[in-house]
Design an enzyme around this catalytic site. Sequence first.
Site, short mmCIF file in Angstrom:
data_model
loop_
_atom_site.label_atom_id
_atom_site.label_comp_id
_atom_site.label_asym_id
_atom_site.label_seq_id
_atom_site.Cartn_x
_atom_site.Cartn_y
_atom_site.Cartn_z
N THR A 1 0.84 -1.20 0.00
CA THR A 1 0.00 0.00 0.00
C THR A 1 0.87 1.25 0.00
O THR A 1 0.63 2.20 -0.76
CB THR A 1 -0.93 0.00 1.22
OG1 THR A 1 -1.68 -1.20 1.25
CG2 THR A 1 -1.89 1.18 1.17
N LYS B 1 3.91 -6.77 11.30
CA LYS B 1 4.21 -5.39 10.91
C LYS B 1 3.37 -4.37 11.67
O LYS B 1 3.86 -3.30 12.03
CB LYS B 1 4.02 -5.19 9.40
CG LYS B 1 2.68 -5.65 8.84
CD LYS B 1 2.72 -5.65 7.31
CE LYS B 1 1.45 -6.24 6.73
NZ LYS B 1 1.54 -6.39 5.27
N LYS C 1 -13.87 -0.73 18.05
CA LYS C 1 -14.21 -0.61 19.48
C LYS C 1 -14.13 0.85 19.93
O LYS C 1 -14.98 1.32 20.70
CB LYS C 1 -13.24 -1.46 20.31
CG LYS C 1 -13.44 -1.29 21.82
CD LYS C 1 -12.53 -2.20 22.62
CE LYS C 1 -12.74 -1.99 24.12
NZ LYS C 1 -11.95 -2.93 24.94
N HIS D 1 -43.23 -21.08 -6.95
CA HIS D 1 -43.29 -21.02 -5.49
C HIS D 1 -42.44 -22.13 -4.86
O HIS D 1 -42.89 -22.86 -3.97
CB HIS D 1 -44.73 -21.09 -4.99
CG HIS D 1 -45.55 -19.90 -5.40
ND1 HIS D 1 -45.19 -18.61 -5.09
CD2 HIS D 1 -46.70 -19.81 -6.13
CE1 HIS D 1 -46.09 -17.77 -5.59
NE2 HIS D 1 -46.99 -18.47 -6.23
N ASN E 1 -45.15 -33.50 2.10
CA ASN E 1 -45.17 -34.82 1.52
C ASN E 1 -45.24 -34.74 -0.01
O ASN E 1 -45.99 -33.96 -0.55
CB ASN E 1 -46.38 -35.61 2.03
CG ASN E 1 -46.24 -36.06 3.46
OD1 ASN E 1 -45.18 -36.49 3.88
ND2 ASN E 1 -47.32 -35.98 4.21
N ARG F 1 -49.96 -37.83 2.81
CA ARG F 1 -49.44 -38.38 1.55
C ARG F 1 -50.58 -38.77 0.61
O ARG F 1 -50.45 -38.68 -0.61
CB ARG F 1 -48.53 -39.57 1.86
CG ARG F 1 -47.58 -39.94 0.72
CD ARG F 1 -46.45 -40.79 1.24
NE ARG F 1 -45.67 -40.06 2.22
CZ ARG F 1 -44.69 -39.21 1.93
NH1 ARG F 1 -44.39 -38.98 0.65
NH2 ARG F 1 -44.04 -38.59 2.87
N ASP G 1 -53.30 -46.58 1.63
CA ASP G 1 -54.26 -45.75 0.90
C ASP G 1 -53.60 -44.86 -0.15
O ASP G 1 -54.14 -44.67 -1.25
CB ASP G 1 -55.10 -44.91 1.87
CG ASP G 1 -54.27 -44.07 2.84
OD1 ASP G 1 -53.02 -44.08 2.74
OD2 ASP G 1 -54.88 -43.40 3.71
#
Length: 529
Positions: A41, A70, A141, A281, A423, A443, A483
Amino acid sequence: MPERIRPIGRALLSVSDKTGLVPFARALASHGVALVSTGGTAQALKDAGIAVTDVAEVTGYPEMMDGRVKTLHPKVHGGLLAIRDDAAHAAAMAEHGIPPIDLLVVSLYPFEQTLANGAAYDDCIENIDIGGPAMIRAAAKNHHDVAVVVDAGDYQTVLDEIKAHGGTTLQTRKTLAARAFARTGAYDAAISTWLLAEVGETTPAFRAVGGRLAQRLRYGENPHQWAGFYRTGEVRPGVASARQLQGKELSYNNINDTDAAYECVAEFDPTRTPAVVIVKHANPCGVAEAPSLLEAYRKALMCDPVSAFGGIIAVNRRLDAETARAIAEIFTEVVIAPEADDDAIAVFAAKKNLRLLIAGGLPDPRSAGLTAKTVAGGLLVQSRDDAVVEAMDLKVVTKRAPTAAELADLQFAFRVCKHVKSNTIIYAKDRATVGIGAGQMSRLDSARIAARKAIDAAEAAGLAAPLTKGCVVASDAFFPFADGLIAAAEAGATAVIQPGGSIRDNEVIAAADERGLAMVLTGTRHFRH
C-alpha cells in the site's frame, strides 16, 4: 460537541484491494491528513507521488516474517485504542510517543477469493490476515474517537464528512464500526467453515455463518419485509454466481425459486440428456428429459401449464434459440442456464421483464456443502441432501419387477421428488412429470392432488385421458398406509419407488401385488421442508 465531530489528523492505510486507493489518499492529503501505510500500500502511494510514512518508521521495527508481523505493535494499537478525552490515556500516549490514528482503512487479505480459486491448503493459510482484523476491531471498538473503513465503497462517505464537518460524526463512526465488525465476523466465518471441513468436524461447539452483500432487495417474501442477498464463500454454481444478462433486479422470491429450479435440474447429467425444470413457489411444476431442450421444455410445460405461467425455468445445457423462442411464448420470470447461444440471448432481449441468468456451470448434486435455516433463537445447520438414486441399492419387493422402461422412469421420478416439498408424490412417464403433489400434510392428499393436476393437464392438452395412465409413481418417504399407494394405482400408476421403512410396509407391498404393481425400495428418503 453534541455531534462529537472528530477531525482526522492521521490515517493508517493498509489494503490488499487497491481499488480507489490513490484518489482517496490524495483527497485525504489535500485535507491535511498525514498518511501512514504498510508494504504494498505504501509503495502504491509513493509510486503515485503521495507523501506517506511507512509504519516501520512509527513502530521502530521493520516488517518481518514474510510480512506476518508489521502492525502488531503498541504504537499502532495504542494510537487506535486510546480514548482521546481520558487523561490517563493521553498521558500514556505522551510518555511512550504513541501518535493518535484517527482513521483506519483496511481491506483484508483475500482469503475468500483464494479459497474460491481452489488454492492449496498452505496458500489459503498464508491468506489469513492477522494484523488487519486486529486493527479493525481496535478501531471499531474505539469508534467514539476513530473512524474505520473496510470497504472502498465508504471512501466517499468519509470525504463527504470531512468536507461538511471538518471530520467524522459519531453516527458515521458508529455505522462504519458496525460494518467493520460484520466484515471481520464474515471473514472469520469463512476461515472457520473451511477449516472445519478440512478436519471433518460437522457439529462444532460454535458455528459461524457469514456473507457479503450481493444485492439490497426491494423487499422480502412480502412488501412489508426488508431483505438482502448475501454471497457466502461456497464455491457452487447457481444463482449466487450467475451473471444476469437482462431484466429487472431479482426479487427475494425470484432468488429462492431460481435456486430451487437450478438445484433440481442439476440432478440430470447434461452429458446424458437435456433436461428442463419449471418451478413455481419453490416447487417444481414440470420436469422432463428429452433428446433436445425444446422437447424437454414442451414435455415439462405439459405437466402443469397453468402453474408454469410466471414461473422459473432452469435448463442443464447451453440454451439455444429454438428453445428460447418457445419459452418466450408465455410469461416467465427467470431463465437460468449454464450458458446460452447469442441467438437465444437475442430472443430474450425483446422480453424486458424476463431475467436471463448464466451460471457458468452446474452444481454437483453429490456435493454436500451446508444448508442453514433460522428458527426462533437458533440456527439449524445440516449437510445438503447429496443422495442420488444412481448410488442407491434398489430392492424389488413385489412379485413383479419393473420393466427397463419403468425403472428408468422410477429413477427419474425419484430425482425429482428430492426437490419437491414433503409430503411428495410424483407421477412420471417417458422421463417427464405428469402429475406433482407437493407439501401436503397427508401423503394420500398429495397422491390425489397430483392425479387431479394430471387430469387438468390432459384437458388443457386436449388428450382423451390423463398421462398418469401407465405412469410410475415416486414418494419421497414411505407410505404409512396403503391408501396413498392405492390412490396412485387408481390414477394409473404401474410401478412405485419409495424409501420403505414403515411398520406397515408388508400391507403396502401386498396392496401393490394385488394390483400387479412393481415396487422398488431405495432405503433413502428425501424429506424437504
